[in-house]
Motif scaffolding. Structure first.
Motif, PDB file in Angstrom:
ATOM      1  N   SER A   1      -6.679  37.028 -75.882  1.00  0.00           N
ATOM      2  CA  SER A   1      -7.840  36.161 -76.119  1.00  0.00           C
ATOM      3  C   SER A   1      -7.393  34.874 -76.788  1.00  0.00           C
ATOM      4  O   SER A   1      -6.218  34.692 -77.092  1.00  0.00           O
ATOM      5  N   ASP A   2      -8.361  33.997 -77.056  1.00  0.00           N
ATOM      6  CA  ASP A   2      -8.017  32.724 -77.700  1.00  0.00           C
ATOM      7  C   ASP A   2      -8.139  32.804 -79.221  1.00  0.00           C
ATOM      8  O   ASP A   2      -7.986  31.781 -79.885  1.00  0.00           O
ATOM      9  N   GLY A   3      -8.401  33.965 -79.764  1.00  0.00           N
ATOM     10  CA  GLY A   3      -8.446  34.053 -81.221  1.00  0.00           C
ATOM     11  C   GLY A   3      -9.048  35.365 -81.688  1.00  0.00           C
ATOM     12  O   GLY A   3      -9.945  35.927 -81.036  1.00  0.00           O
ATOM     13  N   ALA A   4      -8.569  35.851 -82.813  1.00  0.00           N
ATOM     14  CA  ALA A   4      -9.125  37.082 -83.362  1.00  0.00           C
ATOM     15  C   ALA A   4     -10.580  36.866 -83.782  1.00  0.00           C
ATOM     16  O   ALA A   4     -11.388  37.792 -83.759  1.00  0.00           O
ATOM     17  N   LYS A   5     -10.923  35.627 -84.155  1.00  0.00           N
ATOM     18  CA  LYS A   5     -12.309  35.355 -84.525  1.00  0.00           C
ATOM     19  C   LYS A   5     -13.215  35.510 -83.306  1.00  0.00           C
ATOM     20  O   LYS A   5     -14.292  36.103 -83.387  1.00  0.00           O
ATOM     21  N   THR A   6     -12.770  34.993 -82.173  1.00  0.00           N
ATOM     22  CA  THR A   6     -13.528  35.164 -80.930  1.00  0.00           C
ATOM     23  C   THR A   6     -13.727  36.645 -80.646  1.00  0.00           C
ATOM     24  O   THR A   6     -14.838  37.082 -80.327  1.00  0.00           O
ATOM     25  N   ASP A   7     -12.653  37.411 -80.753  1.00  0.00           N
ATOM     26  CA  ASP A   7     -12.747  38.845 -80.474  1.00  0.00           C
ATOM     27  C   ASP A   7     -13.684  39.535 -81.465  1.00  0.00           C
ATOM     28  O   ASP A   7     -14.491  40.385 -81.075  1.00  0.00           O
ATOM     29  N   ALA A   8     -13.564  39.179 -82.738  1.00  0.00           N
ATOM     30  CA  ALA A   8     -14.414  39.814 -83.752  1.00  0.00           C
ATOM     31  C   ALA A   8     -15.883  39.528 -83.481  1.00  0.00           C
ATOM     32  O   ALA A   8     -16.739  40.402 -83.653  1.00  0.00           O
ATOM     33  N   ALA A   9     -16.179  38.311 -83.043  1.00  0.00           N
ATOM     34  CA  ALA A   9     -17.578  37.949 -82.752  1.00  0.00           C
ATOM     35  C   ALA A   9     -18.051  38.634 -81.477  1.00  0.00           C
ATOM     36  O   ALA A   9     -19.173  39.148 -81.414  1.00  0.00           O
ATOM     37  N   THR A  10     -17.206  38.665 -80.467  1.00  0.00           N
ATOM     38  CA  THR A  10     -17.587  39.275 -79.188  1.00  0.00           C
ATOM     39  C   THR A  10     -17.807  40.776 -79.341  1.00  0.00           C
ATOM     40  O   THR A  10     -18.742  41.343 -78.758  1.00  0.00           O
ATOM     41  N   LEU A  11     -16.943  41.400 -80.141  1.00  0.00           N
ATOM     42  CA  LEU A  11     -17.043  42.836 -80.415  1.00  0.00           C
ATOM     43  C   LEU A  11     -18.440  43.283 -80.836  1.00  0.00           C
ATOM     44  O   LEU A  11     -18.878  44.388 -80.500  1.00  0.00           O
TER      45      LEU A  11
ATOM     46  N   SER B   1      -5.637  58.116 -84.451  1.00  0.00           N
ATOM     47  CA  SER B   1      -6.415  56.871 -84.462  1.00  0.00           C
ATOM     48  C   SER B   1      -6.809  56.407 -83.061  1.00  0.00           C
ATOM     49  O   SER B   1      -7.787  55.662 -82.914  1.00  0.00           O
ATOM     50  N   ARG B   2      -6.072  56.818 -82.046  1.00  0.00           N
ATOM     51  CA  ARG B   2      -6.327  56.244 -80.716  1.00  0.00           C
ATOM     52  C   ARG B   2      -7.718  56.581 -80.177  1.00  0.00           C
ATOM     53  O   ARG B   2      -8.256  55.850 -79.346  1.00  0.00           O
ATOM     54  N   GLY B   3      -8.296  57.665 -80.656  1.00  0.00           N
ATOM     55  CA  GLY B   3      -9.628  58.013 -80.185  1.00  0.00           C
ATOM     56  C   GLY B   3     -10.747  57.328 -80.935  1.00  0.00           C
ATOM     57  O   GLY B   3     -11.908  57.353 -80.500  1.00  0.00           O
ATOM     58  N   CYS B   4     -10.427  56.714 -82.076  1.00  0.00           N
ATOM     59  CA  CYS B   4     -11.499  56.216 -82.956  1.00  0.00           C
ATOM     60  C   CYS B   4     -11.231  54.818 -83.499  1.00  0.00           C
ATOM     61  O   CYS B   4     -11.914  54.395 -84.443  1.00  0.00           O
ATOM     62  N   ALA B   5     -10.268  54.098 -82.941  1.00  0.00           N
ATOM     63  CA  ALA B   5      -9.958  52.774 -83.496  1.00  0.00           C
ATOM     64  C   ALA B   5      -9.617  51.768 -82.414  1.00  0.00           C
ATOM     65  O   ALA B   5      -9.065  52.126 -81.364  1.00  0.00           O
ATOM     66  N   VAL B   6      -9.969  50.522 -82.667  1.00  0.00           N
ATOM     67  CA  VAL B   6      -9.484  49.393 -81.884  1.00  0.00           C
ATOM     68  C   VAL B   6      -8.814  48.443 -82.874  1.00  0.00           C
ATOM     69  O   VAL B   6      -9.038  48.539 -84.087  1.00  0.00           O
ATOM     70  N   GLU B   7      -7.988  47.551 -82.363  1.00  0.00           N
ATOM     71  CA  GLU B   7      -7.232  46.687 -83.277  1.00  0.00           C
ATOM     72  C   GLU B   7      -7.253  45.246 -82.777  1.00  0.00           C
ATOM     73  O   GLU B   7      -7.230  45.002 -81.572  1.00  0.00           O
ATOM     74  N   LEU B   8      -7.318  44.326 -83.724  1.00  0.00           N
ATOM     75  CA  LEU B   8      -7.199  42.900 -83.394  1.00  0.00           C
ATOM     76  C   LEU B   8      -5.888  42.369 -83.969  1.00  0.00           C
ATOM     77  O   LEU B   8      -5.569  42.617 -85.132  1.00  0.00           O
ATOM     78  N   GLY B   9      -5.141  41.672 -83.152  1.00  0.00           N
ATOM     79  CA  GLY B   9      -3.910  41.028 -83.605  1.00  0.00           C
ATOM     80  C   GLY B   9      -3.973  39.541 -83.296  1.00  0.00           C
ATOM     81  O   GLY B   9      -4.823  39.105 -82.517  1.00  0.00           O
ATOM     82  N   SER B  10      -3.088  38.776 -83.897  1.00  0.00           N
ATOM     83  CA  SER B  10      -3.181  37.324 -83.733  1.00  0.00           C
ATOM     84  C   SER B  10      -1.819  36.673 -83.892  1.00  0.00           C
ATOM     85  O   SER B  10      -0.987  37.132 -84.674  1.00  0.00           O
ATOM     86  N   PHE B  11      -1.599  35.603 -83.155  1.00  0.00           N
ATOM     87  CA  PHE B  11      -0.417  34.771 -83.348  1.00  0.00           C
ATOM     88  C   PHE B  11      -0.665  33.689 -84.400  1.00  0.00           C
ATOM     89  O   PHE B  11       0.237  32.929 -84.722  1.00  0.00           O
ATOM     90  N   SER B  12      -1.891  33.611 -84.916  1.00  0.00           N
ATOM     91  CA  SER B  12      -2.252  32.477 -85.773  1.00  0.00           C
ATOM     92  C   SER B  12      -1.380  32.378 -87.006  1.00  0.00           C
ATOM     93  O   SER B  12      -0.829  31.320 -87.313  1.00  0.00           O
ATOM     94  N   LYS B  13      -1.275  33.475 -87.746  1.00  0.00           N
ATOM     95  CA  LYS B  13      -0.556  33.402 -89.002  1.00  0.00           C
ATOM     96  C   LYS B  13       0.909  33.799 -88.840  1.00  0.00           C
ATOM     97  O   LYS B  13       1.763  33.365 -89.588  1.00  0.00           O
TER      98      LYS B  13
END
Lengths: 422, 422
Positions: A104-114, A225-237
């Motif tokens: 995606s273009d940003g973890a913020k985008t993903d967090a909002a879309t989620l 965790s694979r059944g109950c979690a999703v993760e966001l990663g970023s190149f930003s920092k």
């Protein structure tokens, strides 16, 4: 029947950084000759690593050729980047397939879309929090259950006291604004809670690069965790991409919520809400994951952490309580004399000409704290820390007068922007 | 109480392009030696203009320098790009301030994000439509009122018959999938309806470059529109940015819906949902608006329109009814013999080895039509048009056998993927 989204009424105004900018501008107008230093910045300042910049420039040139032009990118990212991200997980012993990586273009985008994945849910959120988690779920009409991050729980909320009913739990580790990280035991407790309650963990790992060789970099290091979690990663920092815009999410094939597999919904949502990420940006991101790219970007992370140690030393020297700065560019600092976040902001600005970020701006439980950032340039960070907390002999006069300011009893709640002690 | 968004149940599967790819793959497996030509592509194929590519590459290199590095972009776009877009409007006599221009990574992103501005609304949509308008509003729980685009209304729905109550009306002109454009009278009728009913027009002008020097390029050319309309623009089709990702929205200061000014809500929503657009991408977009950039990108648009004329001539030669292709890269073509969109798709694929896009995939009212795209390379377009509709003497044999295929009475609804007439 018309109507705008009533969720807007649940949002606070975007007060924090605008108000910071407003107060800074007001001070500057009155004192145009003063040099203001910032420890408020939540943005990187080191240039892009040369291999990253070169890859982006080469892709831009390629796009001007008949053979090299690329139109719409694949909705979930180019295979080369999805594979490179999966390989980065594999290098840490975490098994994630390229098909589970969504660029995606940003973890913020993903967090909002989620937020739009969910219907009538309760979202459990640390307080203070990175604001998008609060705002996106409020706007979507979800209930919030705030988990205060306090000195008592080491600023790392636990599931203790949460009803064992399905929640969407949003965790950021290392944290923002509080620069501390969960350890394996802490995250295992959350995974156990999620599995026992039918909850979903949304794990924001945007700052994982600051963990270096220590700590838990991915929620998928935790068994179950694979059944109950999703993760966001970023190149930003990690790779300094705040101005380049590239991030990713991980949706394991087996993750469900309310009995519904989430990956197909995420695919539907993402391909509806975006046309993907620019080819040159994805080439830059892939370059950041090559050995040369990783070496260069890790150097930048070490630079920021050295900045953070500078601030830490100054804080310890001045006897100011704080946490963070070890596996994060952020330090969470207790305001002196029981004053409020904004009062201390004003003192720092007016008496020391240093910008800090009021903790209350990230949530009510942040009242009485400020966030200091080590993401600035070395010389600025060094001088700002010295101005605020001493430790730099060249600015002794200022640091001693700062110590005085700790004892100042403010007569008025609103500090006049004209008084200066320097 | 858990739960995923029940709005997902209102969405159809993303059938169209996946199904096209599936059927193509099935055919290719059975006929590996056949060359398939595509008139289905909705993506540009011309390389980026050299000044655009050069600006992007230069910005990528700049980002690797201490002086030139840029972090988070301004939430609504760099001033240089907002001003350049406003100047482009001014050149057409439309007054838009730079502050009313909001830069984004795509019109699709904006169209999807826009849905979250609204609460309990009825959305009026042409049928067929660009799918994001349907999907985003369904997912947000809004009611849809479809406006069939038919031969009777020239494929340009009017407000006739719409109740004079507040609607969110989404119009695309020139259209997608139907490549026709509203004229001034048609848009004035819509603006009058919006003003009289308290409705909001969402005007998608992503294809305006194809209007050349004719037609209405912006809804803000229509008097009275600033209070009741917002507009989406894009570099995707004008400057070939489908792989670069840059677009914009216009929210006039005075635009309201349900009595609420929309620009502040849009600012809140956009700054929550994204961290802006990459600096190199914005530099590329600004370069596309310089005289050299405009000259180069207009040349590409003329190239696609010349492709469209090739297809038009072939259609006219074969006596096949169609609209579009004059101010749009898309032609909307009536299927022969009253057969369905997918039946004709199958015939085109199996008998002629040409990919078209079934009109029904864009909405029920698209049944009985296919969309042909002129966005491919000249030689491919020429040969595909000749295969389908004749007119190229070099492929006479095929075109005459195609004419035969018009008369074929299909015995089975599902065509076997093994028969070939060539």
């Amino acid at each position: 029947m018309g109507g705008v989204n009533h969720g807007f009424e649940r949002l606070t105004a975007q007060y924090l950084f605008r108000e910071v900018a407003k107060r800074r501008a007001a001070y500057e107008t009155g004192h145009p000759a003063d040099e203001i230093l910032s420890l408020g910045i939540g943005d990187v300042t080191r240039p892009l690593a040369p291999p990253v910049s070169a890859a982006m420039a080469a892709a831009a040139r390629e796009m001007a050729t008949r053979e090299g032009f690329r139109g719409y990118p694949p909705a979930f990212g180019y295979d080369f980047l999805r594979a490179a991200i999966a390989a980065r997980y594999a290098a840490r012993g975490v098994s994630v397939t390229p098909e589970e990586v969504y660029v995606s273009d940003g973890a913020k985008t993903d967090a909002a879309t989620l937020a739009h994945l969910f219907g009538d849910v309760t979202v459990a959120l640390p307080d203070p929090t990175y604001p998008v988690y609060r705002d996106a779920h409020l706007l979507a009409g979800h209930r919030l259950r705030l988990l205060p991050a306090t000195a008592e729980n080491g600023f790392l909320p636990t599931p203790d006291g949460l009803p064992r009913t399905p929640h969407v739990v949003c965790l950021t580790s290392p944290g923002n604004p509080i620069g501390v990280a969960y350890d394996r035991a802490g995250l295992t407790e959350w995974v156990d809670f999620a599995r026992g309650s039918g909850s979903l963990l949304v794990f924001d790992a945007a700052y994982e690069a600051f963990l270096g060789d220590t700590g838990v970099h991915s929620i998928f290091e935790i068994p179950g965790s694979r059944g109950c979690a999703v993760e966001l990663g970023s190149f930003s920092k990690s790779a300094g991409f705040t101005g380049v815009r590239c991030a990713w999410s991980i949706f394991p094939r087996e993750v469900t919520f309310d009995g519904v597999p989430l990956a197909p919904l995420w695919e539907r949502l993402k391909s509806m809400a975006s046309n993907g990420v620019a080819y040159p940006v994805q080439c830059a991101a892939a370059a950041a994951l090559t050995p040369a790219g990783l070496a260069a970007t890790e150097k930048n992370v070490r630079y920021y952490l050295a900045n953070a140690r500078l601030i830490s030393r100054a804080l310890r020297g001045a006897g100011v309580p704080y946490v963070g700065g070890e596996v994060s560019p952020y330090l969470w600092v207790r305001c002196p004399d029981g004053i409020s976040s904004w009062e201390w902001f004003d003192r720092c600005l007016v008496l020391r000409q240093v910008i800090v970020t009021p903790g209350v701006g990230f949530g009510d439980a942040g009242e009485g704290y400020v966030r200091l950032s080590a993401l600035g340039r070395r010389e600025i960070v060094r001088r700002a820390a010295a101005r605020l907390f001493g430790g730099d002999t060249r600015e002794k006069a200022q640091s001693s007068s700062l110590m005085v300011s700790y004892g100042i009893k403010m007569k008025n709640k609103r500090l006049k922007m004209t008084g200066r002690s320097r």
